[in-house]
Write a protein that holds these residues in place. Structure first.
Motif, PDB file in Angstrom:
ATOM      1  N   HIS A 159       0.845  -1.187   0.000  1.00 43.38           N
ATOM      2  CA  HIS A 159       0.000   0.000   0.000  1.00 43.38           C
ATOM      3  C   HIS A 159       0.885   1.243   0.000  1.00 43.38           C
ATOM      4  O   HIS A 159       1.853   1.334   0.762  1.00 43.38           O
ATOM      5  CB  HIS A 159      -0.907  -0.004   1.229  1.00 43.38           C
ATOM      6  CG  HIS A 159      -2.024   0.993   1.151  1.00 43.38           C
ATOM      7  ND1 HIS A 159      -1.839   2.352   1.305  1.00 43.38           N
ATOM      8  CD2 HIS A 159      -3.353   0.824   0.916  1.00 43.38           C
ATOM      9  CE1 HIS A 159      -2.980   2.977   1.177  1.00 43.38           C
ATOM     10  NE2 HIS A 159      -3.924   2.076   0.944  1.00 43.38           N
ATOM     11  N   ASN A 220     -13.512  -4.993   9.521  1.00 45.18           N
ATOM     12  CA  ASN A 220     -12.216  -5.110   8.838  1.00 45.18           C
ATOM     13  C   ASN A 220     -12.322  -5.951   7.570  1.00 45.18           C
ATOM     14  O   ASN A 220     -11.768  -5.593   6.524  1.00 45.18           O
ATOM     15  CB  ASN A 220     -11.183  -5.734   9.781  1.00 45.18           C
ATOM     16  CG  ASN A 220     -10.713  -4.769  10.853  1.00 45.18           C
ATOM     17  OD1 ASN A 220     -10.897  -3.568  10.741  1.00 45.18           O
ATOM     18  ND2 ASN A 220     -10.124  -5.297  11.909  1.00 45.18           N
ATOM     19  N   SER A 223     -14.385  -4.172   4.868  1.00 44.93           N
ATOM     20  CA  SER A 223     -13.649  -3.066   4.244  1.00 44.93           C
ATOM     21  C   SER A 223     -12.451  -3.550   3.428  1.00 44.93           C
ATOM     22  O   SER A 223     -11.744  -2.745   2.814  1.00 44.93           O
ATOM     23  CB  SER A 223     -13.173  -2.085   5.317  1.00 44.93           C
ATOM     24  OG  SER A 223     -12.216  -2.702   6.175  1.00 44.93           O
ATOM     25  N   HIS A 225      -9.726  -5.099   4.595  1.00 46.43           N
ATOM     26  CA  HIS A 225      -8.452  -4.917   5.293  1.00 46.43           C
ATOM     27  C   HIS A 225      -7.506  -6.089   5.051  1.00 46.43           C
ATOM     28  O   HIS A 225      -6.293  -5.904   4.906  1.00 46.43           O
ATOM     29  CB  HIS A 225      -8.724  -4.761   6.792  1.00 46.43           C
ATOM     30  CG  HIS A 225      -7.563  -4.274   7.584  1.00 46.43           C
ATOM     31  ND1 HIS A 225      -7.051  -2.999   7.468  1.00 46.43           N
ATOM     32  CD2 HIS A 225      -6.781  -4.896   8.506  1.00 46.43           C
ATOM     33  CE1 HIS A 225      -6.023  -2.857   8.284  1.00 46.43           C
ATOM     34  NE2 HIS A 225      -5.832  -3.987   8.922  1.00 46.43           N
ATOM     35  N   HIS A 226      -8.069  -7.285   4.992  1.00 49.10           N
ATOM     36  CA  HIS A 226      -7.255  -8.489   4.803  1.00 49.10           C
ATOM     37  C   HIS A 226      -6.642  -8.568   3.418  1.00 49.10           C
ATOM     38  O   HIS A 226      -5.631  -9.248   3.212  1.00 49.10           O
ATOM     39  CB  HIS A 226      -8.101  -9.739   5.062  1.00 49.10           C
ATOM     40  CG  HIS A 226      -9.257  -9.884   4.119  1.00 49.10           C
ATOM     41  ND1 HIS A 226     -10.256  -8.935   4.009  1.00 49.10           N
ATOM     42  CD2 HIS A 226      -9.563 -10.862   3.221  1.00 49.10           C
ATOM     43  CE1 HIS A 226     -11.129  -9.328   3.094  1.00 49.10           C
ATOM     44  NE2 HIS A 226     -10.730 -10.475   2.603  1.00 49.10           N
TER      45      HIS A 226
END
Length: 249
Positions: A159, A220, A223, A225-226
């Motif tokens: 990211h 999470n 959204s 996140h993983h």
């Protein structure tokens, strides 16, 4: 975190099934006196009361002093002190009946912090001076804990807000962390594979918690996140040989 309150030098946090094990370890660290960590004031049926670790804090993206090599080296040094102190804890305390948030990993060599990332450290300028948030501690091998910290500090992240430099800069930072901790070559050779395994375990934990109904982990997963961790796993697979050659002495 919404249930955590700080009043003066006292932190009030919800009690958890593993809190007694964490408190036992924190008391050991306080007796050793070599690290700045939360000290246990007390607990009741609902809350635990800990001392507040003074210092500056940060999160990604790492900038300024927090992105410096001094910050990275100071974290590695703190982790080595934490692990070495935990060896004495394991010698003097039985793990029978102990409860941990995360499962014990074999071989048991130390007590892993399991999340020794920039956001769980207190800084003075560019130097990490204290450690907090011990909820995720559990017995395991040194490299299991080291691998995740290097992943966070290199950082081997894809990211844009989390990454720092290109792969060559990341490898340099990873090797410097290994040197500061004094990681042996045999452990450096399995570093990338351990990072991958550690991230896979994290994804499995997040998924299991979401499936059990935990609202935080449900959010999470919803959204995505993983998915960031999955992308980082692919990144580590792709650069495995290059990273390994770069960190081995």
């Amino acid at each position: 975190m919404n249930n955590v309150q700080i009043k003066g030098d006292v932190v009030t946090r919800p009690i958890a099934p593993w809190s007694s094990s964490v408190h036992q370890f924190l008391r050991h660290l306080a007796q050793q006196g070599e690290l700045v960590t939360p000290e246990v004031i007390g607990s009741d049926e609902s809350f635990e009361y800990l001392t507040y670790v003074q210092g500056e804090t940060t999160n990604y993206p790492l900038v300024g002093d927090y992105a410096s090599l001094e910050a990275l080296v100071s974290c590695a040094s703190l982790q080595r002190k934490l692990h070495d102190s935990s060896v004495e804890f394991l010698k003097s305390h039985s793990l029978e009946g102990a409860s941990w948030m995360l499962p014990t990993r074999e071989p048991v060599e130390v007590i892993c912090h399991s999340d020794l990332a920039p956001y769980n450290l207190a800084f003075k300028g560019a130097k990490a001076i204290g450690i907090f948030d011990f909820d995720t501690i559990h017995p395991g091998p040194r490299i299991w804990d080291i691998a995740y910290s290097i992943y966070c500090w290199a950082p081997f992240k894809t990211h844009k807000a989390d990454s720092l430099g290109d792969i060559n800069q990341q490898i340099y930072r990873a090797k410097l962390y290994c040197n500061a901790y004094q990681v042996g070559n045999d452990q450096r050779e399995i570093l990338v594979d351990t990072m991958i395994c550690r991230l896979e375990a994290l994804i499995d934990f997040m998924t299991a918690q979401a499936e059990s109904g935990d609202p935080q982990f449900i959010r999470n997963i919803e959204s995505g996140h993983h998915l960031g961790y999955m992308a980082d796993i692919d990144y580590l697979h792709h650069h495995n040989e290059q990273i390994t050659k770069g960190v081995v002495l």
